[in-house]
Design a protein around this motif. Sequence first.
Motif, short mmCIF file in Angstrom:
data_model
loop_
_atom_site.label_atom_id
_atom_site.label_comp_id
_atom_site.label_asym_id
_atom_site.label_seq_id
_atom_site.Cartn_x
_atom_site.Cartn_y
_atom_site.Cartn_z
N LEU A 122 0.88 -1.18 0.00
CA LEU A 122 0.00 0.00 0.00
C LEU A 122 0.91 1.22 0.00
O LEU A 122 1.81 1.32 0.86
N PRO A 123 0.74 2.12 -0.96
CA PRO A 123 1.72 3.19 -1.15
C PRO A 123 2.12 3.96 0.10
O PRO A 123 3.28 4.27 0.28
N LEU A 124 1.17 4.24 0.97
CA LEU A 124 1.52 5.08 2.11
C LEU A 124 1.65 4.31 3.41
O LEU A 124 1.92 4.88 4.45
N ALA A 125 1.45 2.99 3.31
CA ALA A 125 1.46 2.20 4.54
C ALA A 125 2.86 2.06 5.13
O ALA A 125 3.01 1.88 6.33
N PHE A 126 3.87 2.15 4.29
CA PHE A 126 5.23 1.99 4.79
C PHE A 126 5.53 3.02 5.88
O PHE A 126 5.96 2.68 6.98
N ASP A 127 5.25 4.27 5.54
CA ASP A 127 5.52 5.33 6.52
C ASP A 127 4.58 5.26 7.71
O ASP A 127 4.88 5.73 8.79
N ALA A 128 3.41 4.66 7.45
CA ALA A 128 2.44 4.57 8.55
C ALA A 128 2.80 3.43 9.51
O ALA A 128 2.13 3.21 10.49
N GLY A 129 3.85 2.69 9.18
CA GLY A 129 4.37 1.74 10.18
C GLY A 129 4.22 0.27 9.88
O GLY A 129 4.49 -0.54 10.75
N VAL A 130 3.79 -0.12 8.66
CA VAL A 130 3.64 -1.54 8.40
C VAL A 130 5.00 -2.24 8.38
O VAL A 130 5.21 -3.27 9.01
N LEU A 131 5.91 -1.63 7.66
CA LEU A 131 7.23 -2.26 7.50
C LEU A 131 8.37 -1.41 8.04
O LEU A 131 9.52 -1.74 7.86
N LYS A 132 8.04 -0.30 8.68
CA LYS A 132 9.08 0.64 9.12
C LYS A 132 10.08 -0.05 10.05
O LYS A 132 9.67 -0.67 11.04
N PRO A 133 11.38 0.00 9.73
CA PRO A 133 12.36 -0.68 10.57
C PRO A 133 12.22 -0.29 12.04
O PRO A 133 12.17 0.89 12.37
N GLY A 134 12.15 -1.32 12.87
CA GLY A 134 12.09 -1.08 14.31
C GLY A 134 10.69 -0.83 14.85
O GLY A 134 10.43 -1.02 16.03
N GLU A 135 9.77 -0.40 13.99
CA GLU A 135 8.43 -0.04 14.47
C GLU A 135 7.32 -0.85 13.81
O GLU A 135 6.34 -1.22 14.44
N GLY A 136 7.48 -1.09 12.52
CA GLY A 136 6.40 -1.75 11.76
C GLY A 136 6.08 -3.14 12.29
O GLY A 136 6.98 -3.90 12.63
N ALA A 137 4.78 -3.44 12.35
CA ALA A 137 4.35 -4.73 12.90
C ALA A 137 4.94 -5.90 12.12
O ALA A 137 5.43 -6.87 12.71
N ILE A 138 4.89 -5.81 10.80
CA ILE A 138 5.41 -6.93 10.00
C ILE A 138 6.93 -7.02 10.12
O ILE A 138 7.50 -8.10 10.17
N TYR A 139 7.56 -5.87 10.23
CA TYR A 139 9.02 -5.84 10.41
C TYR A 139 9.39 -6.56 11.71
O TYR A 139 10.30 -7.39 11.75
N ILE A 140 8.64 -6.24 12.78
CA ILE A 140 8.93 -6.85 14.09
C ILE A 140 8.69 -8.35 14.03
O ILE A 140 9.51 -9.16 14.47
N LEU A 141 7.55 -8.74 13.42
CA LEU A 141 7.24 -10.17 13.32
C LEU A 141 8.29 -10.90 12.49
O LEU A 141 8.68 -12.03 12.81
N TYR A 142 8.74 -10.25 11.42
CA TYR A 142 9.73 -10.86 10.53
C TYR A 142 11.03 -11.16 11.30
O TYR A 142 11.59 -12.25 11.22
N ASN A 143 11.45 -10.18 12.09
CA ASN A 143 12.68 -10.38 12.85
C ASN A 143 12.50 -11.37 14.00
O ASN A 143 13.43 -12.06 14.37
N ALA A 144 11.27 -11.43 14.50
CA ALA A 144 11.02 -12.33 15.63
C ALA A 144 10.86 -13.79 15.19
O ALA A 144 11.11 -14.70 15.98
N GLY A 145 10.45 -13.99 13.93
CA GLY A 145 10.14 -15.36 13.56
C GLY A 145 10.76 -15.90 12.30
O GLY A 145 10.96 -17.11 12.18
#
Lengths: 88, 398
Positions: B73-96
Amino acid sequence: MFKILLNKILSAKITDVAETMVQSVSETVPETVAETGSAMAIKFTTENLSEALLWFITGMVGVFLVIGIIIIVVSLLNKAGSGKKKDK
Amino acid sequence: MSQQILGFLGEFGEKILGIFSAFAEMSAEDDYAIPKMIVMCAIGGLLIYLAIAKDMEPTLLLPMGFGTILVNLPLAFDAGVLKPGEGAIYILYNAGVANELFPLLLFIGIGAMIDFGPVLSNPKLMIFGAAAQFGIFFTLFAASFIFPLEEAASIAIIGAADGPTSIFVATQLDSKYIGAITVAAYSYMALVPVVQPPVIKLLTTKKERKIRMKYEGKSVSKRTRILFPIVVTIIAGIVSPQSAVLIGFLMFGNLIRECGVLDSLSETAQKVLANLITILLGITVAANMNAKDFLRFETALILGLGLVAFIVDTAGGFLFAKFLNLFLPEGKKFNPMIGAAGISAFPMSSRVVHKLGLEADNQNFLLMHATGVNVSGQVASVIAGGVLLKFALEFLGK
C-alpha cells in the motif's frame, strides 16, 4: 534486430549468428535493468562451475549415505523388535 | 456550523493534497513506483484467488497474498507496516523468520502429523527419497551459472518441496530472494498434481506404470516407532550437523506423536501450533514481497529454476527406480512412479502416483508404497537442506 539476425542466418556462418545474438542481448539487458531499477546485472558465468559440480556430487553422495545409514538402523530395529509384541 | 464545515473541508483537502504529494515524492524517486505497487497488489490478489478458488495451498498462499497487498500500500510503509524497528510486519519478521524460529516451530507440527509407519515397515523405500533430491543439486549446478553459489544454494532448495526447509536455508544464507523462493516453494508444492503427471507420463511407458507392487503390511513395533525419531536425529546430527536442528524439530514432533503418552500435546502440535505458525509465517514472509525486492528479472529466473528443480526431482526419483529394476527379477520390480513420490510434497505427491497407477490399471494400488517414499522424501529433503547449508556456510567462511 530480427532483420539483422535473418540476414546473418541467410548469409553467414552459425558462429556469426551466435555472436550477433549475444551482442543484441547484452545491448538490451542494461536498458531493461535501468528501466526496472534492478541493480543486479544477469551474467552467465562459469566461475563457480567446479565448486558447484563438487557440491552436486558430494551432496548427492552425502544424502544417500545418511539415508543408507538410516535404512540399516531401521532394519536392525525392525529385526530386534520382530520377536516382541507388535502393534499396527 | 458553517465554520466547522469549512474547517472539515480544509482538513480533508489538506489530507488529499498530502496523499498526492506523497505519491509525487515516490514517483520522483522511481518513475514506476506506483505501477509497481499496483502490480504487486495484483499479485497479492492472484495468490488469494489461487488459494480460495483453486484451493492451492490456501493456508499459506492466502496470508501471503494478503500480506503482499498490505506491504505494497503506497503510504502504509511510513504509517508503520514495514518501518524498521516499528512496523508490525518488520517486528514479526525479525522475531520469527529472520531467526528461523517460525519454520522450526512449524516442523514440530509437521513431524506430529507424519506417520512413518509405511516406511518403517519397508525401510528400503527410503532410498527413493534420497534419489528424488537430485533436482536440488542439479538446480544448484544450473543456478551457479547465473547466481553466486550461496544464492544458487538458496534457490536450489526450492526442490526440497518443503516450505519450512526452503525458508530456513534461504534465511541462514541471508538470501535477498527469500520472497521469491518462498512463493516458488509453496506454489510448486500446490502445483504438484499439475507438474508431476506429464513428466511421469513422458518418461515412463504404460507397461511400467502398470507394474503392481505387493503390499505386505508388516506391523511395526511401538519401540521402533519411538526409537526412529531419536535415532534419525542422532544420525543426522553426527553426519550432517547443519541439518540437526531441522531434523531435530521434525523428529521431536514425531516423537510426541508416537510416544503414546502425550496425545494432547501431539494434537496441539498438529493443529493449534501448526495453524498459528502458518498464519504468522504467511503474512510475515510477505515482508519480502514488496515491489522493490520482488519485481526483478531474477524473480522470474528463480520461479523458472524452481520449476526445473521440481521436474528433475520427479525424474530423478523414478529414473532411479527404473535403474534398480534393471537388476531385479520379474515380480520384484518397483513401479517406477513411486520414485517420483520422493519429492517430499506430502501428501500430494503420493496421491498423484496412486492416481496414475489406477489410471494405468484400475487394480494397481500404490498408495502405501508411495506414502512410504513420500515421507522418506520429507526426511531426505531436510538432510539435503542440511548438506547444502554445510557447503554454503563453509564456502562463505561462516
